[in-house]
Design an enzyme around this catalytic site. Structure first.
Site, PDB file in Angstrom:
ATOM      1  N   LYS A 128      -6.362  -0.752  -8.765  1.00 25.36           N
ATOM      2  CA  LYS A 128      -6.824  -0.265  -7.469  1.00 25.36           C
ATOM      3  C   LYS A 128      -8.138   0.492  -7.636  1.00 25.36           C
ATOM      4  CE  LYS A 128      -7.150   1.273  -3.279  1.00 25.36           C
ATOM      5  NZ  LYS A 128      -6.272   2.303  -2.726  1.00 25.36           N
ATOM      6  N   HIS A 142      -7.609  13.324   2.032  1.00 29.97           N
ATOM      7  CA  HIS A 142      -8.707  13.223   1.063  1.00 29.97           C
ATOM      8  C   HIS A 142      -9.249  14.576   0.624  1.00 29.97           C
ATOM      9  CE1 HIS A 142      -8.723   8.915   1.082  1.00 29.97           C
ATOM     10  NE2 HIS A 142      -8.581   8.958   2.393  1.00 29.97           N
ATOM     11  N   HIS A 182       0.846  -1.199   0.000  1.00 31.17           N
ATOM     12  CA  HIS A 182       0.000   0.000   0.000  1.00 31.17           C
ATOM     13  C   HIS A 182       0.878   1.245   0.000  1.00 31.17           C
ATOM     14  CE1 HIS A 182      -4.185   1.595   1.284  1.00 31.17           C
ATOM     15  NE2 HIS A 182      -3.500   2.566   0.701  1.00 31.17           N
ATOM     16  N   HIS A 223       1.751   4.847  -1.597  1.00 29.52           N
ATOM     17  CA  HIS A 223       1.475   6.029  -2.412  1.00 29.52           C
ATOM     18  C   HIS A 223       2.838   6.561  -2.850  1.00 29.52           C
ATOM     19  CE1 HIS A 223      -2.871   6.811  -1.210  1.00 29.52           C
ATOM     20  NE2 HIS A 223      -2.485   5.871  -0.351  1.00 29.52           N
ATOM     21  N   HIS A 260      -6.981  -1.533   4.311  1.00 28.30           N
ATOM     22  CA  HIS A 260      -7.445  -1.020   5.619  1.00 28.30           C
ATOM     23  C   HIS A 260      -8.866  -1.496   5.945  1.00 28.30           C
ATOM     24  CE1 HIS A 260      -8.719   1.987   2.717  1.00 28.30           C
ATOM     25  NE2 HIS A 260      -7.503   2.509   2.660  1.00 28.30           N
ATOM     26  N   ASP A 273       0.390   2.491   3.725  1.00 31.21           N
ATOM     27  CA  ASP A 273      -0.391   3.649   3.266  1.00 31.21           C
ATOM     28  C   ASP A 273       0.474   4.903   3.318  1.00 31.21           C
ATOM     29  OD1 ASP A 273      -2.557   4.961   2.206  1.00 31.21           O
ATOM     30  OD2 ASP A 273      -3.937   4.484   3.817  1.00 31.21           O
ATOM     31  N   HIS A 298     -10.508   0.102  -1.930  1.00 33.05           N
ATOM     32  CA  HIS A 298     -10.854   1.024  -0.844  1.00 33.05           C
ATOM     33  C   HIS A 298     -12.315   1.370  -1.110  1.00 33.05           C
ATOM     34  CE1 HIS A 298     -10.010   5.168   1.241  1.00 33.05           C
ATOM     35  NE2 HIS A 298     -11.313   5.029   1.060  1.00 33.05           N
ATOM     36  N   HIS A 327     -10.820   2.841  -5.794  1.00 29.16           N
ATOM     37  CA  HIS A 327     -10.802   3.786  -4.670  1.00 29.16           C
ATOM     38  C   HIS A 327     -12.052   4.646  -4.713  1.00 29.16           C
ATOM     39  CE1 HIS A 327      -9.530   6.891  -1.869  1.00 29.16           C
ATOM     40  NE2 HIS A 327      -8.446   6.189  -1.577  1.00 29.16           N
TER      41      HIS A 327
END
Length: 571
Positions: free
Chosen positions: A222, A325, A139, A141, A277, A365, A251, A224
């Site tokens: 992925k 976010h 995970h 980024h 998560h 993450d 996610h 999301h």
């Protein structure tokens, strides 16, 4: 026969097994004790390098040519591994692969030799050190390249995720969107001594838009919620994955806008998916995405900021959600969105579900509600917390914690490798796999590495002042080594899809890293998660958020103090 005391033997050659009883080693400053299960050594025939020692010509070093000898041997190491176990052995490395786990030496002068040392062999002294497989973080980024140095310094050798830098989309989501970005990021990551794999953006109901990313080199897709985690996008993404044998990570929809958790589960249609998560603070159906940890087709993971549950966990999460976010604290709806993800009860239950083997994977993450340098550290802090609060696991005792240790190390080594179709090359200390190995002093286990090997070559190590007369004078810092430079970067791998290997555009990237296709992703189930495959029926009370597994309430207290923390980071 000459005899020495058990303590003297351990000082010289490291821990061993005598009379069926293994020596024990404490992991850092935790409550966890690892007991040696087996020693491949023949007493009196141990090999060790140095002045007046055994590995000399005609003694422990043979006169054989390089074809018969290992390139590198790690002597007298204590291996801690979910598959191999907790064993004392010499480790042979040949052509970048682990070629032997057993007894090293000179077969012309010593009995029982399975790993031949010659003039072409380098020696890494493993006496008194722990050796583990490099961590696999699924995970990532890819926000800033400096993450990689931090990851290596804490034992991570494989980084899987997505992103293009500090772009707003990458700050929130682990996806590298589209063929152009995929090519550019594969080329950028070619400069770093870690194995890499990129996720394409899976949030699309267009089959073609997903397939072109897989053909461009994505090893997975992925989904999301910030791009859309709808039943339609989930179904389309999994269809493409089934066609191309890649993994899908998800996610899910925190706000339950496009459906509830049952609708997302229905969209899976029994197909395998890696749930990020899975507790939910990092994102996912509120309040009950944690139910996914009880499904046979879901490979459940945690990200490290909720692990373990401490008195500071709740407080730090609100700001993390807002920043990550792209939310505005002055907007009531944005604040409500963030607050809906942070639940004391589900975070507490996550610790217990890890301890019982219902959660299978740990990840970071990185820089997007997680810390890239703490995947290993937080795993062991959680194991310590659970021993403190719940006592020994079944199969363990007050004497040792081998079952718990093997369960927890699987969460960041073999299980993420199995989940993403790369376990044929990485994830465990086994013959035939890449020699991606981490050496630790027991007192610093899980906190600060002693040395990191990529395909048997040192890429990061604790080293002293480079202007000093020897390598140990302070300040001792973890620094990049020769394997981090030049064409030695070929010791690392870029994991891609099988279909991308036939795409001329991918071969035209002219990467130093060798390309390896992921495989077997679609046949994986929760049952394949090593030592972490419990499938309880999980429910969440919608009013109190209390979590039940097979009808039992899961509750534990937040800790105020943890090991592997301040005493290691004052300087």
């Amino acid at each position: 026969m000459t005899r020495i005391s058990r303590s003297a033997y351990a000082e010289i050659y490291g821990p061993t097994v005598v009379g069926g009883v293994g020596d024990r080693v404490r992991l850092a400053d935790t409550l966890l004790l690892a007991e040696v299960e087996k020693d491949h050594t023949i007493f009196g025939e141990e090999v060790k390098f140095g002045g007046g020692k055994v590995i000399r010509d005609g003694m422990g070093q043979s006169q054989r040519l390089a074809t018969d000898c290992v390139d590198t041997v790690i002597t007298n190491a204590l291996i801690i591994d979910a598959v191999t176990g907790i064993v004392k052995a010499d480790i042979g490395i040949k052509d970048g692969l682990i070629s032997g786990i057993g007894k090293a030496g000179n077969p012309d002068t010593q009995p029982g030799v399975t790993i031949i040392i010659g003039a072409s062999t380098e020696v890494v002294a493993g006496e008194g050190l722990i050796v583990t497989a490099g961590a696999i973080d699924t995970h990532i980024h890819f926000i800033c390249p400096q993450q990689i140095e931090e990851a290596l310094a804490t034992g991570t050798t494989t980084m899987i995720g997505g992103g293009t830098g500090p772009a707003t989309g990458s700050l929130a989501t682990t996806s590298t969107s589209g063929p152009w970005h995929m090519a550019a990021m594969l080329q950028a990551l070619d400069a770093f001594p870690v194995n890499v794999g990129l996720f394409g953006k899976g949030s699309s109901s267009s089959h073609g838009a997903l397939l072109e990313q897989v053909r461009a080199g994505a090893m997975g897709l992925k989904i999301h919620e910030d791009w859309a985690s709808t039943p339609a996008s989930i179904d389309t993404c999994l269809n493409v994955a089934e066609e191309t044998d890649i993994q899908v990570a998800i996610h899910s929809d925190t706000l339950n806008e496009s459906g509830f958790v049952e609708d997302t589960f229905a969209a899976f249609k029994g197909r395998t998916i890696h749930s990020f998560h899975t507790e939910g603070a990092g994102g996912g159906h509120a309040p009950d995405i944690i139910r996914a940890a009880g499904m046979p087709n879901v490979l459940p993971a945690s990200t490290n900021p909720t692990m373990p549950f401490t008195r500071n966990t709740i407080d730090e999460h609100l700001d993390m959600v807002m920043v990550c976010h792209h939310l505005d604290p002055s907007i009531a709806e944005d604040l409500a969105f963030a607050e809906s993800r942070i639940r004391r009860e589900t975070i507490a239950a996550e610790d217990i579900l890890h301890d019982l083997g219902a959660f299978s994977i740990m990840s970071s993450d990185s820089q997007a509600m997680g810390r890239v340098g703490e995947i290993v550290l937080r795993t062991w802090q959680t194991a310590h917390k659970m021993k403190l609060q719940r006592g020994p696991l079944q199969g363990d005792s007050e004497r040792s914690d081998n079952e718990r240790i093997k369960r927890y190390i699987a969460k960041y080594t073999i299980n993420p490798a199995v989940a993403h179709g790369i376990a044929h090359l990485v994830g465990s200390v086994e013959v035939g796999k890449l020699a991606d190995l981490v050496l630790w002093k027991p007192a610093f286990f899980g906190v600060k590495v002693n040395m990191v090997l990529k395909s048997g070559m040192a890429v990061s190590a604790s080293i002293g002042d480079m202007g000093a007369s020897i390598s140990t004078p302070q300040p001792v810092q973890i620094r990049p080594m020769w394997g981090s430079h030049g064409k030695a970067l070929r010791t690392s791998v870029a994991f891609v899809s099988q279909v991308s290997l036939s795409n001329p555009a991918v071969s035209e990237l002219e990467l130093n890293k060798r390309l390896e296709a992921v495989r077997g992703c679609r046949g994986v189930t929760k049952h394949d998660m090593v030592r972490n495959n419990w499938l309880p029926a999980i429910s969440v009370d919608p009013q109190t958020y209390q979590v039940y597994a097979d009808g039992q309430l899961l509750r534990c207290e937040a800790l105020a103090e943890l090991p592997m923390a301040q005493r290691y980071f004052l300087f």
